[in-house]
Design an enzyme around this catalytic site. Structure first.
Site, PDB file in Angstrom:
ATOM      1  N   ASN A  21       9.916 -10.906   9.228  1.00  0.00           N
ATOM      2  CA  ASN A  21       9.976 -10.922   7.763  1.00  0.00           C
ATOM      3  C   ASN A  21      11.440 -10.673   7.397  1.00  0.00           C
ATOM      4  O   ASN A  21      11.954  -9.578   7.612  1.00  0.00           O
ATOM      5  CB  ASN A  21       9.082  -9.803   7.253  1.00  0.00           C
ATOM      6  N   ASN A  73      11.604 -11.554  -4.641  1.00  0.00           N
ATOM      7  CA  ASN A  73      11.002 -12.560  -3.772  1.00  0.00           C
ATOM      8  C   ASN A  73      11.922 -13.758  -3.630  1.00  0.00           C
ATOM      9  O   ASN A  73      12.905 -13.904  -4.365  1.00  0.00           O
ATOM     10  CB  ASN A  73       9.652 -13.015  -4.339  1.00  0.00           C
ATOM     11  N   CYS A  82       7.674  -4.114  -1.051  1.00  0.00           N
ATOM     12  CA  CYS A  82       7.726  -4.859   0.207  1.00  0.00           C
ATOM     13  C   CYS A  82       7.866  -3.854   1.341  1.00  0.00           C
ATOM     14  O   CYS A  82       8.879  -3.149   1.431  1.00  0.00           O
ATOM     15  CB  CYS A  82       8.906  -5.819   0.194  1.00  0.00           C
ATOM     16  N   GLY A  83       6.855  -3.760   2.208  1.00  0.00           N
ATOM     17  CA  GLY A  83       6.850  -2.766   3.265  1.00  0.00           C
ATOM     18  C   GLY A  83       7.908  -3.002   4.331  1.00  0.00           C
ATOM     19  O   GLY A  83       8.651  -2.088   4.715  1.00  0.00           O
ATOM     20  N   ASN A  84       7.996  -4.239   4.829  1.00  0.00           N
ATOM     21  CA  ASN A  84       9.020  -4.541   5.827  1.00  0.00           C
ATOM     22  C   ASN A  84      10.422  -4.466   5.225  1.00  0.00           C
ATOM     23  O   ASN A  84      11.371  -4.026   5.887  1.00  0.00           O
ATOM     24  CB  ASN A  84       8.788  -5.921   6.433  1.00  0.00           C
ATOM     25  N   ASN A 178      -1.495 -11.621  -2.769  1.00  0.00           N
ATOM     26  CA  ASN A 178      -1.195 -12.012  -1.400  1.00  0.00           C
ATOM     27  C   ASN A 178      -2.506 -12.170  -0.643  1.00  0.00           C
ATOM     28  O   ASN A 178      -3.464 -11.424  -0.880  1.00  0.00           O
ATOM     29  CB  ASN A 178      -0.335 -10.941  -0.723  1.00  0.00           C
ATOM     30  N   ARG A 195       2.734 -14.344  -1.982  1.00  0.00           N
ATOM     31  CA  ARG A 195       3.092 -14.846  -3.300  1.00  0.00           C
ATOM     32  C   ARG A 195       4.599 -14.654  -3.491  1.00  0.00           C
ATOM     33  O   ARG A 195       5.204 -13.761  -2.905  1.00  0.00           O
ATOM     34  CB  ARG A 195       2.324 -14.099  -4.391  1.00  0.00           C
ATOM     35  N   CYS A 204       4.004  -9.395   7.016  1.00  0.00           N
ATOM     36  CA  CYS A 204       4.082  -8.799   5.677  1.00  0.00           C
ATOM     37  C   CYS A 204       3.671  -7.334   5.820  1.00  0.00           C
ATOM     38  O   CYS A 204       2.539  -7.044   6.219  1.00  0.00           O
ATOM     39  CB  CYS A 204       3.158  -9.538   4.710  1.00  0.00           C
ATOM     40  N   GLY A 205       4.592  -6.419   5.523  1.00  0.00           N
ATOM     41  CA  GLY A 205       4.319  -5.005   5.726  1.00  0.00           C
ATOM     42  C   GLY A 205       3.158  -4.481   4.913  1.00  0.00           C
ATOM     43  O   GLY A 205       2.248  -3.821   5.445  1.00  0.00           O
TER      44      GLY A 205
END
Length: 265
Positions: A21, A73, A82-84, A178, A195, A204-205
């Site tokens: 990611n 995004n 956003c986790g990652n 998502n 998304r 995706c984290g």
């Protein structure tokens, strides 16, 4: 005679990825980057004529915490957590010598803790206390909204067609979400359509966290430390659960700087 002077600014960037990611990271502690320039952000994230990334992240100063994370995004628009990206900015802040091995920082969904242990970067995610059933799957918010559906064959799944089918259903017609497909065999495997990127990403984290929690909630997994395999690598999710409420959620894995460069704007 009238003279026109055009000021062009050179901005340094760093390319990072967390389990595939990928993100454009910018040290914007001087607040020089235009938050409203969606066209520039989208152009930078474009993979053929730009730098190429799933998103762009600014690191800015914060009055009370170590720093603030501002995430966009690939479509150039500001987005949810956003986790990652959160894991990557922890490593970025460490490289900039803003933090040592632990941090507390601000993101769009509130405060997050982070820690670095060797090559592993961990971020504490928001609590999850509302999980809803929808058709054959589950909907929950882990900083970003996610729909999780279990499938029998993840490798050969036509993700685009399945996403098109799901998006045609209410309530997803009007509300963006998502979409995650999970295979719970010997190990938990996840594929995520994000998304804002409008494509499947390597991982995706927030989707990995949502998928792990959803499988636990559905009694498909009975442990609270779960390795999740994505296209880009393995991430680990740990949590505490009491009466269907999930707390002390941590997302862990490697995050790496790929290269650094400059662009003119």
């Amino acid at each position: 005679m009238i003279y026109f002077y055009f000021y062009q600014m050179i901005i340094e960037f760093y390319k990072y990825h967390g389990s595939g990611n990928d993100f454009i990271m910018i040290d914007d502690r001087k607040n020089e980057f235009d938050l409203n320039d969606n066209e520039l952000i989208s152009a930078l994230c474009e993979r053929r004529m730009g730098i190429g990334a799933d998103g762009l992240i600014l690191l800015r100063n914060h009055k009370a915490l170590d720093f603030e994370m501002i995430y966009f995004n690939a479509d150039g628009k500001g987005s949810s957590m956003c986790g990652n990206g959160g894991r990557c900015i922890i490593d970025f802040a460490h490289m900039l010598e803003i933090i040592n091995t632990e941090t507390t920082f601000m993101a769009i969904d509130g405060e997050h803790r982070g820690k670095i242990i060797g090559r592993e970067i961990s971020i504490q995610m928001k609590d999850v206390n509302n999980i809803q059933k929808f058709l054959g799957g589950l909907v929950l918010d882990t900083g970003s909204p996610h729909y999780i559906e279990e499938v029998d064959d993840l490798l050969n799944l036509d993700v685009k067609n399945e996403v098109r089918r799901i998006k045609s259903l209410n309530p997803f017609k009007e509300k963006s979400v998502n979409i995650n497909f999970v295979l719970n065999a010997d190990e938990l495997h996840v594929r995520t359509y994000e998304r804002g990127v409008e494509a499947e990403t390597f991982s995706c984290g927030t989707g990995v966290v949502a998928s792990a929690i959803a499988m636990h909630y559905a009694n498909c997994i009975n442990v609270n430390v779960i390795d999740v395999i994505t296209k880009g690598g393995v991430l680990n999710v740990s949590f505490e659960e009491v009466n269907g409420i999930y707390k002390n959620i941590w997302l862990s894995g490697e995050a790496s700087m790929v290269y650094a460069g400059e662009f003119e704007c």
